[in-house]
Design a protein around this motif. Structure first.
Motif, short mmCIF file in Angstrom:
data_model
loop_
_atom_site.label_atom_id
_atom_site.label_comp_id
_atom_site.label_asym_id
_atom_site.label_seq_id
_atom_site.Cartn_x
_atom_site.Cartn_y
_atom_site.Cartn_z
N ASN A 1 0.82 -1.22 0.00
CA ASN A 1 0.00 0.00 0.00
C ASN A 1 0.85 1.27 0.00
OD1 ASN A 1 1.01 -0.19 2.57
ND2 ASN A 1 -0.92 0.29 3.61
N LEU B 1 -6.41 3.68 -6.37
CA LEU B 1 -7.34 4.47 -5.56
C LEU B 1 -7.47 3.89 -4.16
CD1 LEU B 1 -9.30 6.80 -5.30
CD2 LEU B 1 -11.04 5.41 -6.46
N ASP B 2 -7.49 2.56 -4.05
CA ASP B 2 -7.55 1.92 -2.73
C ASP B 2 -6.33 2.31 -1.89
OD1 ASP B 2 -9.93 0.67 -3.21
OD2 ASP B 2 -9.05 -1.25 -3.79
N ILE B 3 -5.15 2.33 -2.53
CA ILE B 3 -3.94 2.73 -1.82
C ILE B 3 -4.04 4.18 -1.36
CG2 ILE B 3 -1.45 3.16 -2.08
CD1 ILE B 3 -1.40 0.80 -4.07
N CYS B 4 -4.51 5.06 -2.25
CA CYS B 4 -4.63 6.49 -1.92
C CYS B 4 -5.61 6.72 -0.79
CB CYS B 4 -5.05 7.27 -3.15
SG CYS B 4 -3.79 7.39 -4.43
N ARG B 5 -6.74 6.04 -0.84
CA ARG B 5 -7.72 6.21 0.24
C ARG B 5 -7.15 5.75 1.58
NH1 ARG B 5 -12.61 7.45 -2.06
NH2 ARG B 5 -13.23 6.41 -4.00
N THR B 6 -6.41 4.65 1.56
CA THR B 6 -5.87 4.08 2.79
C THR B 6 -4.73 4.91 3.36
OG1 THR B 6 -6.44 1.85 2.02
CG2 THR B 6 -4.86 2.00 3.82
N SER C 1 -6.82 10.16 -8.90
CA SER C 1 -7.18 8.76 -9.13
C SER C 1 -8.69 8.61 -9.32
CB SER C 1 -6.71 7.90 -7.95
OG SER C 1 -5.31 7.98 -7.79
N THR D 1 -5.30 11.39 -4.54
CA THR D 1 -6.57 10.65 -4.43
C THR D 1 -7.59 11.23 -5.39
OG1 THR D 1 -6.06 10.36 -2.07
CG2 THR D 1 -8.27 9.76 -2.79
N CYS E 1 -8.36 1.23 -9.89
CA CYS E 1 -9.06 0.87 -8.65
C CYS E 1 -8.06 0.51 -7.55
CB CYS E 1 -10.02 -0.29 -8.89
SG CYS E 1 -11.49 0.17 -9.83
N ARG E 2 -7.02 -0.21 -7.93
CA ARG E 2 -5.99 -0.58 -6.95
C ARG E 2 -5.26 0.67 -6.46
NH1 ARG E 2 -0.80 -4.29 -8.52
NH2 ARG E 2 0.31 -4.14 -6.51
#
Length: 289
Positions: free
Chosen positions: A26, A55-60, A71, A68, A52-53
């Motif tokens: 991440n 964006l998941d990293i950015c959100r986390t 993305s 973010t 999508c992957r």
């Protein structure tokens, strides 16, 4: 880093493979590489899981952050390409909210999100919903960007097309004139960038029943188009077809015949004698002769 070039794509894949070996799953840098690879690909089906992957990293890891937002906007563009307006709209609504949280109303990030969202709505025939978003975006860009900045000119043109779609041809005409002045100052009066603005101005003048002005503007656009060594013949044909209609409306049938004969020659060279375009051109010329 040549986008859509096979060698460039391969280098991006190698960069991702190295990053996946060296970095935690991440890590924000991994998200950047995923976005770069997605941008280098042509297929939205390949792009989507990468974005999508990312964006998941950015959100986390980043939360409300410029990357973010970028993305989310990438994902919105993919949804749009796949014909999913509702999901694209939801993405842009989120990016507009997040950009407002990050930079406030008078920020380039927020204005860019508004412009992209407005552009989406305009392309899907929702000009009345797009206009207030584009108005807000342009107001911020007039404060934060230099008058000659290309993004400002792009937004002025997009707003012009939008207000024209809403029936305000006088306002659209004024905005396009502003865009043309900016292009003249930046690139000179004969640059290809002027062509679409001149054609847009001609269309607005036509809508306002200023036919002689519309004819002059179209002639100027055609002159620039034809001077281009790598001119798009199909685009020239489209402009000639519209010009023929304009000349007929202005009562210049003889000139219209000459213009439509040129359009017919282009249609024949591009599509052959049996195409619908050629049949359409012959029918119109037959009516005039």
């Amino acid at each position: 880093h040549h986008l859509n070039h096979p060698e460039g794509v391969e280098f991006q894949r190698q960069a991702l493979a190295v990053a996946e070996r060296m970095l935690p799953a991440n890590h924000p840098e991994l998200a950047r590489i995923l976005i770069n690879l997605s941008a280098a690909l042509l297929s939205s089906d390949e792009k989507k899981p990468l974005v999508c992957r990312a964006l998941d990293i950015c959100r986390t890891r980043l939360g409300a952050h410029r990357f973010t937002v970028a993305s989310i906007n990438h994902l919105a563009a993919i949804h749009d390409t796949q014909g999913d307006l509702e999901q694209a709209r939801l993405c842009f609504e989120e990016s507009v909210r997040m950009s407002l949280e990050i930079g406030g109303e008078v920020s380039l990030l927020h204005s860019e999100c508004l412009m992209q969202f407005g552009g989406l709505l305009y392309r899907h025939g929702l000009a009345e919903q797009a206009q207030p978003l584009l108005e807000r975006s342009l107001a911020v860009q007039r404060i934060t960007l230099s008058p000659e900045h290309p993004v400002l000119t792009q937004n002025i043109m997009l707003l012009a097309w939008t207000v024209s779609e809403c029936g305000n041809h006088e306002r659209a005409y004024g905005l396009l004139h502003e865009a043309l002045d900016l292009f003249h100052r930046s690139f000179g009066p004969e640059h290809q960038f002027n062509t679409e603005v001149l054609i847009g101005l001609a269309e607005e003048a036509h809508a306002l029943e200023r036919l002689e002005e519309a004819i002059d503007l179209t002639n100027r656009a055609l002159s620039i188009l034809r001077a281009d060594e790598v001119a798009d013949e199909s685009r020239i044909g489209e402009v000639l077809w519209g010009f023929g209609d304009l000349l007929i409306k202005a009562g210049r049938s003889t000139q219209a015949v000459l213009i439509l004969e040129q359009e017919l020659a282009i249609a024949r060279s591009l599509e052959g004698n049996d195409s619908e375009s050629v049949a359409r051109s012959r029918w119109k010329l037959g009516d005039l002769q």
